[in-house]
Write a protein that holds these residues in place. Structure first.
Motif, PDB file in Angstrom:
ATOM      1  N   ASN A 169      19.802  34.537  76.309  1.00  0.00           N
ATOM      2  CA  ASN A 169      20.009  33.642  77.857  1.00  0.00           C
ATOM      3  C   ASN A 169      21.523  34.326  78.628  1.00  0.00           C
ATOM      4  O   ASN A 169      21.996  33.360  79.600  1.00  0.00           O
ATOM      5  N   LYS A 170      21.696  35.280  78.475  1.00  0.00           N
ATOM      6  CA  LYS A 170      22.551  35.745  79.518  1.00  0.00           C
ATOM      7  C   LYS A 170      22.239  36.307  80.779  1.00  0.00           C
ATOM      8  O   LYS A 170      20.766  37.154  80.381  1.00  0.00           O
ATOM      9  N   GLU A 208      29.315  38.649  69.217  1.00  0.00           N
ATOM     10  CA  GLU A 208      27.986  37.153  69.541  1.00  0.00           C
ATOM     11  C   GLU A 208      27.872  37.138  70.844  1.00  0.00           C
ATOM     12  O   GLU A 208      26.590  36.090  70.411  1.00  0.00           O
ATOM     13  N   PHE A 209      27.914  37.721  71.476  1.00  0.00           N
ATOM     14  CA  PHE A 209      27.143  37.976  72.501  1.00  0.00           C
ATOM     15  C   PHE A 209      25.647  38.498  72.318  1.00  0.00           C
ATOM     16  O   PHE A 209      24.928  37.948  73.229  1.00  0.00           O
ATOM     17  N   PHE A 210      26.264  39.155  71.290  1.00  0.00           N
ATOM     18  CA  PHE A 210      24.576  39.918  71.719  1.00  0.00           C
ATOM     19  C   PHE A 210      23.728  38.646  70.211  1.00  0.00           C
ATOM     20  O   PHE A 210      22.415  38.905  70.652  1.00  0.00           O
ATOM     21  N   ASN A 211      24.487  37.665  69.855  1.00  0.00           N
ATOM     22  CA  ASN A 211      23.095  37.107  68.571  1.00  0.00           C
ATOM     23  C   ASN A 211      22.734  36.088  70.020  1.00  0.00           C
ATOM     24  O   ASN A 211      21.784  35.433  69.583  1.00  0.00           O
ATOM     25  N   GLU A 212      23.440  35.775  71.356  1.00  0.00           N
ATOM     26  CA  GLU A 212      22.787  34.889  72.176  1.00  0.00           C
ATOM     27  C   GLU A 212      22.364  35.518  73.568  1.00  0.00           C
ATOM     28  O   GLU A 212      22.577  34.951  74.296  1.00  0.00           O
ATOM     29  N   ILE A 213      22.432  37.220  73.498  1.00  0.00           N
ATOM     30  CA  ILE A 213      21.973  37.423  74.306  1.00  0.00           C
ATOM     31  C   ILE A 213      20.283  37.419  75.425  1.00  0.00           C
ATOM     32  O   ILE A 213      20.345  36.916  76.795  1.00  0.00           O
ATOM     33  N   CYS A 228      17.398  46.960  85.112  1.00  0.00           N
ATOM     34  CA  CYS A 228      17.954  46.097  85.539  1.00  0.00           C
ATOM     35  C   CYS A 228      18.840  45.254  84.533  1.00  0.00           C
ATOM     36  O   CYS A 228      19.897  43.343  85.496  1.00  0.00           O
ATOM     37  N   LEU A 229      19.154  45.408  83.434  1.00  0.00           N
ATOM     38  CA  LEU A 229      19.799  44.591  82.362  1.00  0.00           C
ATOM     39  C   LEU A 229      19.660  43.271  82.109  1.00  0.00           C
ATOM     40  O   LEU A 229      20.488  42.691  82.421  1.00  0.00           O
ATOM     41  N   ASN A 230      18.378  42.818  82.215  1.00  0.00           N
ATOM     42  CA  ASN A 230      18.094  41.757  82.139  1.00  0.00           C
ATOM     43  C   ASN A 230      18.127  42.045  80.411  1.00  0.00           C
ATOM     44  O   ASN A 230      17.518  42.947  80.096  1.00  0.00           O
ATOM     45  N   PRO A 231      18.088  40.931  79.706  1.00  0.00           N
ATOM     46  CA  PRO A 231      17.684  40.907  78.272  1.00  0.00           C
ATOM     47  C   PRO A 231      16.098  40.187  77.606  1.00  0.00           C
ATOM     48  O   PRO A 231      15.246  40.301  78.996  1.00  0.00           O
ATOM     49  N   TYR A 232      15.422  41.207  77.028  1.00  0.00           N
ATOM     50  CA  TYR A 232      13.828  41.485  76.991  1.00  0.00           C
ATOM     51  C   TYR A 232      13.298  39.996  76.821  1.00  0.00           C
ATOM     52  O   TYR A 232      14.271  40.028  75.688  1.00  0.00           O
ATOM     53  N   ILE A 272      29.686  42.536  79.291  1.00  0.00           N
ATOM     54  CA  ILE A 272      30.323  43.693  77.628  1.00  0.00           C
ATOM     55  C   ILE A 272      29.416  44.507  77.581  1.00  0.00           C
ATOM     56  O   ILE A 272      30.535  45.014  76.779  1.00  0.00           O
ATOM     57  N   LYS A 273      29.125  45.619  78.442  1.00  0.00           N
ATOM     58  CA  LYS A 273      28.993  46.998  78.457  1.00  0.00           C
ATOM     59  C   LYS A 273      29.930  47.738  78.188  1.00  0.00           C
ATOM     60  O   LYS A 273      30.735  48.092  77.811  1.00  0.00           O
ATOM     61  N   ARG A 274      30.700  46.916  79.936  1.00  0.00           N
ATOM     62  CA  ARG A 274      31.786  47.561  80.187  1.00  0.00           C
ATOM     63  C   ARG A 274      33.483  47.520  78.693  1.00  0.00           C
ATOM     64  O   ARG A 274      34.114  48.076  78.294  1.00  0.00           O
ATOM     65  N   LEU A 275      32.745  46.248  78.582  1.00  0.00           N
ATOM     66  CA  LEU A 275      33.905  45.957  77.007  1.00  0.00           C
ATOM     67  C   LEU A 275      33.983  46.603  76.218  1.00  0.00           C
ATOM     68  O   LEU A 275      34.381  47.403  75.828  1.00  0.00           O
ATOM     69  N   ALA A 276      32.647  46.904  75.006  1.00  0.00           N
ATOM     70  CA  ALA A 276      32.049  47.620  74.916  1.00  0.00           C
ATOM     71  C   ALA A 276      32.677  49.725  74.959  1.00  0.00           C
ATOM     72  O   ALA A 276      33.385  50.085  73.963  1.00  0.00           O
TER      73      ALA A 276
END
Ligand SMILES: [Zn+2]
Length: 85
Positions: free
Chosen positions: A23-24, A16-21, A54-58, A32-36
């Motif tokens: 806006n994250k 679900e997180f990656f469906n809306e990445i 930098c962990l920003n979504p492209y 979420i990386k840690r969770l995974a």
């Protein structure tokens, strides 16, 4: 409070997180990386959706393809990721 969730629950959260990445913010991506990782969930293709520097979504990355390699330049930090095609 420590929350324990099942692996399938964790997987759902990651999906679900990656469906809306787009806006994250970066700190959520880190989380979420840690969770995974904690649940041993492979991110595979999903790793290509954000900058590992930098962990920003492209959002609007510059993409070049050369010698069967794909180069993606982060619009935020200018970091370049290479992916084998
Ligand atoms: Zn970046």
């Amino acid at each position: 409070m420590k929350k324990t969730i099942s692996k399938s629950e964790a997987k759902k959260q990651v999906e679900e997180f990656f469906n809306e990445i787009k806006n994250k913010p970066p700190h959520k991506i880190k989380k979420i990386k840690r969770l995974a990782m904690a649940y041993n969930l492979p991110l595979k293709e999903k790793r290509k959706l954000f900058c590992k520097k930098c962990l920003n979504p492209y959002k609007a990355p510059r993409i070049r393809i050369k010698n069967k390699m794909k180069f993606v330049e982060c619009g935020n930090c200018g970091g370049i990721s290479r992916w084998r095609l």
